[in-house]
Design an enzyme around this catalytic site. Structure first.
Site, PDB file in Angstrom:
ATOM      1  N   ASN A  36       0.838  -1.209   0.000  1.00  0.00           N
ATOM      2  CA  ASN A  36       0.000   0.000   0.000  1.00  0.00           C
ATOM      3  C   ASN A  36       0.871   1.256   0.000  1.00  0.00           C
ATOM      4  OD1 ASN A  36      -2.572   1.224   0.036  1.00  0.00           O
ATOM      5  ND2 ASN A  36      -2.382   1.632   2.228  1.00  0.00           N
ATOM      6  N   TYR A 154     -10.795  -5.546  11.789  1.00  0.00           N
ATOM      7  CA  TYR A 154      -9.618  -4.673  11.871  1.00  0.00           C
ATOM      8  C   TYR A 154      -9.308  -4.346  13.331  1.00  0.00           C
ATOM      9  CZ  TYR A 154      -6.846  -0.399  11.808  1.00  0.00           C
ATOM     10  OH  TYR A 154      -5.884   0.554  12.069  1.00  0.00           O
ATOM     11  N   TYR A 182      -4.002   5.539  17.904  1.00  0.00           N
ATOM     12  CA  TYR A 182      -4.174   6.795  17.180  1.00  0.00           C
ATOM     13  C   TYR A 182      -5.651   7.092  16.953  1.00  0.00           C
ATOM     14  CZ  TYR A 182       0.216   4.881  15.108  1.00  0.00           C
ATOM     15  OH  TYR A 182       1.416   4.276  14.861  1.00  0.00           O
ATOM     16  N   ASN A 184      -7.484  10.168  14.423  1.00  0.00           N
ATOM     17  CA  ASN A 184      -7.546  10.247  12.951  1.00  0.00           C
ATOM     18  C   ASN A 184      -6.410  11.096  12.374  1.00  0.00           C
ATOM     19  OD1 ASN A 184     -10.255   9.455  13.914  1.00  0.00           O
ATOM     20  ND2 ASN A 184     -10.778   9.522  11.762  1.00  0.00           N
ATOM     21  N   ASN A 203     -11.180   5.764   1.469  1.00  0.00           N
ATOM     22  CA  ASN A 203     -12.212   5.448   2.464  1.00  0.00           C
ATOM     23  C   ASN A 203     -12.414   6.609   3.413  1.00  0.00           C
ATOM     24  OD1 ASN A 203     -12.719   2.665   1.882  1.00  0.00           O
ATOM     25  ND2 ASN A 203     -10.685   2.199   2.696  1.00  0.00           N
ATOM     26  N   ARG A 236     -15.010  13.544  14.703  1.00  0.00           N
ATOM     27  CA  ARG A 236     -13.783  12.770  14.911  1.00  0.00           C
ATOM     28  C   ARG A 236     -12.693  13.676  15.463  1.00  0.00           C
ATOM     29  NH1 ARG A 236     -17.087   9.637  13.920  1.00  0.00           N
ATOM     30  NH2 ARG A 236     -17.085   7.840  12.534  1.00  0.00           N
ATOM     31  N   GLY A 300     -21.160   0.601   9.950  1.00  0.00           N
ATOM     32  CA  GLY A 300     -20.013   0.497  10.868  1.00  0.00           C
ATOM     33  C   GLY A 300     -19.575   1.835  11.439  1.00  0.00           C
ATOM     34  N   ASP A 301     -20.130   2.958  10.950  1.00  0.00           N
ATOM     35  CA  ASP A 301     -19.736   4.274  11.473  1.00  0.00           C
ATOM     36  C   ASP A 301     -20.280   4.489  12.880  1.00  0.00           C
ATOM     37  OD1 ASP A 301     -18.011   5.683   9.924  1.00  0.00           O
ATOM     38  OD2 ASP A 301     -19.523   6.835   8.841  1.00  0.00           O
TER      39      ASP A 301
HETATM   40  P1  NAD Z   1      -0.302   2.560   5.223  1.00  0.00           P
HETATM   41  O1  NAD Z   1      -1.082   1.514   4.533  1.00  0.00           O
HETATM   42  O2  NAD Z   1      -0.036   3.834   4.517  1.00  0.00           O
HETATM   43  O3  NAD Z   1       1.090   1.965   5.714  1.00  0.00           O
HETATM   44  C1  NAD Z   1       1.251   0.601   6.043  1.00  0.00           C
HETATM   45  C2  NAD Z   1       2.517   0.123   5.372  1.00  0.00           C
HETATM   46  O4  NAD Z   1       2.711  -1.254   5.665  1.00  0.00           O
HETATM   47  C3  NAD Z   1       2.474   0.263   3.839  1.00  0.00           C
HETATM   48  O5  NAD Z   1       3.669   0.863   3.392  1.00  0.00           O
HETATM   49  C4  NAD Z   1       2.350  -1.177   3.345  1.00  0.00           C
HETATM   50  O6  NAD Z   1       2.936  -1.357   2.084  1.00  0.00           O
HETATM   51  C5  NAD Z   1       3.077  -1.920   4.451  1.00  0.00           C
HETATM   52  N1  NAD Z   1       2.682  -3.328   4.583  1.00  0.00           N
HETATM   53  C6  NAD Z   1       1.429  -3.842   4.578  1.00  0.00           C
HETATM   54  N2  NAD Z   1       1.476  -5.168   4.734  1.00  0.00           N
HETATM   55  C7  NAD Z   1       2.789  -5.508   4.854  1.00  0.00           C
HETATM   56  C8  NAD Z   1       3.474  -6.730   5.037  1.00  0.00           C
HETATM   57  N3  NAD Z   1       2.805  -7.894   5.121  1.00  0.00           N
HETATM   58  N4  NAD Z   1       4.814  -6.714   5.111  1.00  0.00           N
HETATM   59  C9  NAD Z   1       5.503  -5.552   5.006  1.00  0.00           C
HETATM   60  N5  NAD Z   1       4.903  -4.369   4.837  1.00  0.00           N
HETATM   61  C10 NAD Z   1       3.564  -4.335   4.765  1.00  0.00           C
HETATM   62  O7  NAD Z   1      -1.048   2.856   6.613  1.00  0.00           O
HETATM   63  P2  NAD Z   1      -0.813   4.017   7.667  1.00  0.00           P
HETATM   64  O8  NAD Z   1      -1.994   4.904   7.631  1.00  0.00           O
HETATM   65  O9  NAD Z   1       0.533   4.576   7.538  1.00  0.00           O
HETATM   66  O10 NAD Z   1      -0.931   3.168   9.005  1.00  0.00           O
HETATM   67  C11 NAD Z   1       0.202   2.615   9.639  1.00  0.00           C
HETATM   68  C12 NAD Z   1      -0.261   1.782  10.823  1.00  0.00           C
HETATM   69  O11 NAD Z   1      -1.038   2.597  11.690  1.00  0.00           O
HETATM   70  C13 NAD Z   1      -1.142   0.597  10.428  1.00  0.00           C
HETATM   71  O12 NAD Z   1      -0.772  -0.503  11.226  1.00  0.00           O
HETATM   72  C14 NAD Z   1      -2.546   1.069  10.766  1.00  0.00           C
HETATM   73  O13 NAD Z   1      -3.380   0.016  11.126  1.00  0.00           O
HETATM   74  C15 NAD Z   1      -2.286   1.967  11.963  1.00  0.00           C
HETATM   75  N6  NAD Z   1      -3.308   3.020  12.112  1.00  0.00           N
HETATM   76  C16 NAD Z   1      -3.558   3.874  11.061  1.00  0.00           C
HETATM   77  C17 NAD Z   1      -4.550   4.843  11.216  1.00  0.00           C
HETATM   78  C18 NAD Z   1      -4.881   5.795  10.096  1.00  0.00           C
HETATM   79  O14 NAD Z   1      -5.884   6.476  10.178  1.00  0.00           O
HETATM   80  N7  NAD Z   1      -4.059   5.921   9.050  1.00  0.00           N
HETATM   81  C19 NAD Z   1      -5.272   4.958  12.420  1.00  0.00           C
HETATM   82  C20 NAD Z   1      -4.953   4.074  13.451  1.00  0.00           C
HETATM   83  C21 NAD Z   1      -3.975   3.107  13.298  1.00  0.00           C
HETATM   84  C1  UD1 Z   2     -12.265   5.043   9.668  1.00  0.00           C
HETATM   85  C2  UD1 Z   2     -12.462   3.656  10.153  1.00  0.00           C
HETATM   86  C3  UD1 Z   2     -11.631   3.507  11.434  1.00  0.00           C
HETATM   87  C4  UD1 Z   2     -10.153   3.779  11.135  1.00  0.00           C
HETATM   88  C5  UD1 Z   2     -10.053   5.197  10.572  1.00  0.00           C
HETATM   89  C6  UD1 Z   2      -8.653   5.561  10.185  1.00  0.00           C
HETATM   90  C7  UD1 Z   2     -14.693   3.028   9.366  1.00  0.00           C
HETATM   91  C8  UD1 Z   2     -16.086   2.720   9.775  1.00  0.00           C
HETATM   92  N1  UD1 Z   2     -13.883   3.436  10.376  1.00  0.00           N
HETATM   93  O1  UD1 Z   2     -12.630   5.848  10.733  1.00  0.00           O
HETATM   94  O2  UD1 Z   2     -11.772   2.240  12.004  1.00  0.00           O
HETATM   95  O3  UD1 Z   2      -9.396   3.675  12.317  1.00  0.00           O
HETATM   96  O4  UD1 Z   2     -10.888   5.288   9.415  1.00  0.00           O
HETATM   97  O5  UD1 Z   2      -8.207   4.794   9.094  1.00  0.00           O
HETATM   98  O6  UD1 Z   2     -14.308   2.882   8.222  1.00  0.00           O
HETATM   99  N2  UD1 Z   2     -17.057  10.614   5.953  1.00  0.00           N
HETATM  100  C9  UD1 Z   2     -17.952  11.111   5.024  1.00  0.00           C
HETATM  101  N3  UD1 Z   2     -17.697  10.890   3.706  1.00  0.00           N
HETATM  102  C10 UD1 Z   2     -16.589  10.204   3.253  1.00  0.00           C
HETATM  103  C11 UD1 Z   2     -15.683   9.696   4.219  1.00  0.00           C
HETATM  104  C12 UD1 Z   2     -15.959   9.914   5.557  1.00  0.00           C
HETATM  105  O7  UD1 Z   2     -18.940  11.730   5.384  1.00  0.00           O
HETATM  106  O8  UD1 Z   2     -16.435  10.028   2.043  1.00  0.00           O
HETATM  107  C13 UD1 Z   2     -17.296  10.865   7.378  1.00  0.00           C
HETATM  108  C14 UD1 Z   2     -17.492   9.607   8.208  1.00  0.00           C
HETATM  109  O9  UD1 Z   2     -18.832   9.223   8.241  1.00  0.00           O
HETATM  110  C15 UD1 Z   2     -16.956  10.086   9.565  1.00  0.00           C
HETATM  111  C16 UD1 Z   2     -15.884  11.105   9.217  1.00  0.00           C
HETATM  112  O10 UD1 Z   2     -16.153  11.518   7.888  1.00  0.00           O
HETATM  113  O11 UD1 Z   2     -17.988  10.750  10.284  1.00  0.00           O
HETATM  114  C17 UD1 Z   2     -14.480  10.541   9.271  1.00  0.00           C
HETATM  115  O12 UD1 Z   2     -14.417   9.357   8.481  1.00  0.00           O
HETATM  116  P1  UD1 Z   2     -13.036   8.576   8.226  1.00  0.00           P
HETATM  117  O13 UD1 Z   2     -12.008   9.541   7.758  1.00  0.00           O
HETATM  118  O14 UD1 Z   2     -13.333   7.389   7.374  1.00  0.00           O
HETATM  119  O15 UD1 Z   2     -12.588   8.127   9.678  1.00  0.00           O
HETATM  120  P2  UD1 Z   2     -13.323   7.175  10.751  1.00  0.00           P
HETATM  121  O16 UD1 Z   2     -14.747   6.994  10.438  1.00  0.00           O
HETATM  122  O17 UD1 Z   2     -12.983   7.696  12.105  1.00  0.00           O
END
Ligand code: NAD
Ligand code: UD1
Length: 344
Positions: A36, A154, A182, A184, A203, A236, A300-301
């Site tokens: 990714n 997840y 974390y 958002n 998403n 959020r 799921g929201d």
């Molecule tokens: P991201 O997808 O941008 O980064 C994840 C990285 O892991 C990518 O570079 C991907 O290529 C790599 N990866 C995936 N599967 C792998 C594997 N099997 N082996 C080696 N590398 C692999 O995601 P991010 O937003 O940077 O998130 C990083 C971490 O933080 C994740 O574990 C995610 O669950 C967690 N997290 C993210 C958010 C968010 O909103 N972005 C919120 C809470 C927690």
């Molecule tokens: C989503 C995930 C959450 C994950 C987080 C960060 C779901 C249900 N939850 O959270 O588990 O940790 O991302 O990766 O997927 N929204 C819109 N239109 C859009 C997108 C979002 O209205 O096109 C709204 C959502 O309903 C929400 C807010 O924006 O109220 C934030 O959404 P999003 O950025 O997806 O974050 P989370 O819902 O917190």
């Protein structure tokens, strides 16, 4: 100055954290299978840190589920002092469709990483967890003492790893572990050179807004106008990805200095913002209009997530200080300069 292994370091949060760590004088090896992400993010991190990429950031293309790849990462450039473990899958909807894949990458992958750490005598680990482990709390702000209630695969896999780490600490002395939940993360480095590069249709709210702003998508669909929130849209706790990156640098430094584990820490601002508030701030800061329509709630929201990050402030001295305006302007700097992400 430490030598650190960063799994998933090419991703959104990982790349920003690598930059902060390099600027802090650490040397890094990144293990990423680029499922990714793109190696281009790390090339740019090297450029921003003003270092040749081949210098203090080594890159290994490999999978955390492959012990040989892990061994290569641990031996590539000498003894690893600590690991920051970002690698994993993070899309809630996909996790409902493909639960076994999530258990394999997130849980089995983490187990194999821990076993590799044992083989290579490294017991310092920062783990990326998520506020979604709290499920749907009814009171706010959410503190670390709240009951967990993971509502989808997840969140379940992230909580399972937290529990695995807790059991490991209890069973084997010497582990120094930090679990970071974390809220958002959004925005980008202010240079606009690195940022979030989602595959396909985003998403999440912020990348969707920036893609509408750059006319790659016609309009934003707002998921629900009837939530029990002041303006009816979801609330959020958005934090700037650079604040989050700095929290990782503080957490790993704390572990290496104190040689013991940290309690679970929430990372957020403590201030919830609605979809409409985010849109208004983005439009004000960029001068661009974001067409939108209201549609039904997304499966799921939840109505609201707002974290209490006082524990991180007390222990690490960390606060998410960057403003919503900075999140918007830095996110837009990235999107407008790289409309197709690292594909440019
Ligand atoms: P991201 O997808 O941008 O980064 C994840 C990285 O892991 C990518 O570079 C991907 O290529 C790599 N990866 C995936 N599967 C792998 C594997 N099997 N082996 C080696 N590398 C692999 O995601 P991010 O937003 O940077 O998130 C990083 C971490 O933080 C994740 O574990 C995610 O669950 C967690 N997290 C993210 C958010 C968010 O909103 N972005 C919120 C809470 C927690
Ligand atoms: C989503 C995930 C959450 C994950 C987080 C960060 C779901 C249900 N939850 O959270 O588990 O940790 O991302 O990766 O997927 N929204 C819109 N239109 C859009 C997108 C979002 O209205 O096109 C709204 C959502 O309903 C929400 C807010 O924006 O109220 C934030 O959404 P999003 O950025 O997806 O974050 P989370 O819902 O917190």
């Amino acid at each position: 100055m430490a030598h650190l292994l960063i799994t998933g370091g090419a991703g959104f949060i990982g790349s920003h954290t690598c930059l902060v760590l390099l600027q802090g004088g650490h040397s890094l090896v990144v293990l990423d299978n680029f499922a990714n992400s793109s190696p281009e993010s790390l090339r740019r991190v090297g450029e921003l840190a003003n270092l040749p990429t081949a210098g203090r950031i080594g890159v290994i293309e490999g999978d955390i589920r492959n012990p040989a790849d892990l061994d290569r990462a641990f031996t590539a450039t000498g003894h690893v002092d600590g690991v920051i473990h970002f690698a994993g899958l993070k899309a809630v909807g996909e996790s409902v469709q493909q639960p076994l894949r999530y258990w394999d990458v997130n849980v089995n992958g983490s187990r194999l990483l821990i076993e590799a750490m044992q083989r290579h005598d490294c017991r310092t680990l920062v783990f990326s967890s998520t506020s979604t482990v709290y499920g749907e709390p009814q009171t706010f702000p959410i503190s670390e003492a709240f009951t967990t209630n993971p509502l989808h695969p997840y969140a379940q896999t992230k909580l399972a790893v937290e529990w695995m780490l807790q059991a490991l600490e209890a069973s084997e002395p010497g582990w120094c572990i930090s679990r970071l939940r974390y809220f958002n993360p959004v925005g980008a480095h202010p240079s606009g050179r690195i940022g979030e590069d989602p595959l396909g249709i985003p998403n999440n709210l912020f990348p969707f807004i920036t893609q509408v702003a750059s006319r790659q998508r016609p309009l934003l669909r707002i998921f629900g106008a009837d939530w029990p929130t002041p303006d009816g849209t979801g609330v959020r706790d958005y934090l700037h990805v650079m604040d989050l990156a700095e929290a990782h640098a503080l957490a790993i430094a704390w572990l290496l200095q104190h040689q013991r584990s940290l309690p679970v820490l929430n990372l957020g601002t403590g201030r919830g913002l609605s979809v409409l508030e985010v849109l208004q701030a983005f439009e004000a800061c960029t001068g661009l209009a974001i067409p939108r329509e209201f549609v039904a709630r997304r499966d799921g929201d939840v109505a609201k997530l707002e974290g209490c990050a006082e524990r991180a402030a007390e222990i690490l001295g960390w606060r998410a200080n960057r403003s919503l305006e900075q999140m918007c302007s830095d996110g837009w700097a990235w999107q407008s300069a790289n409309p197709r992400g690292y594909g440019c």
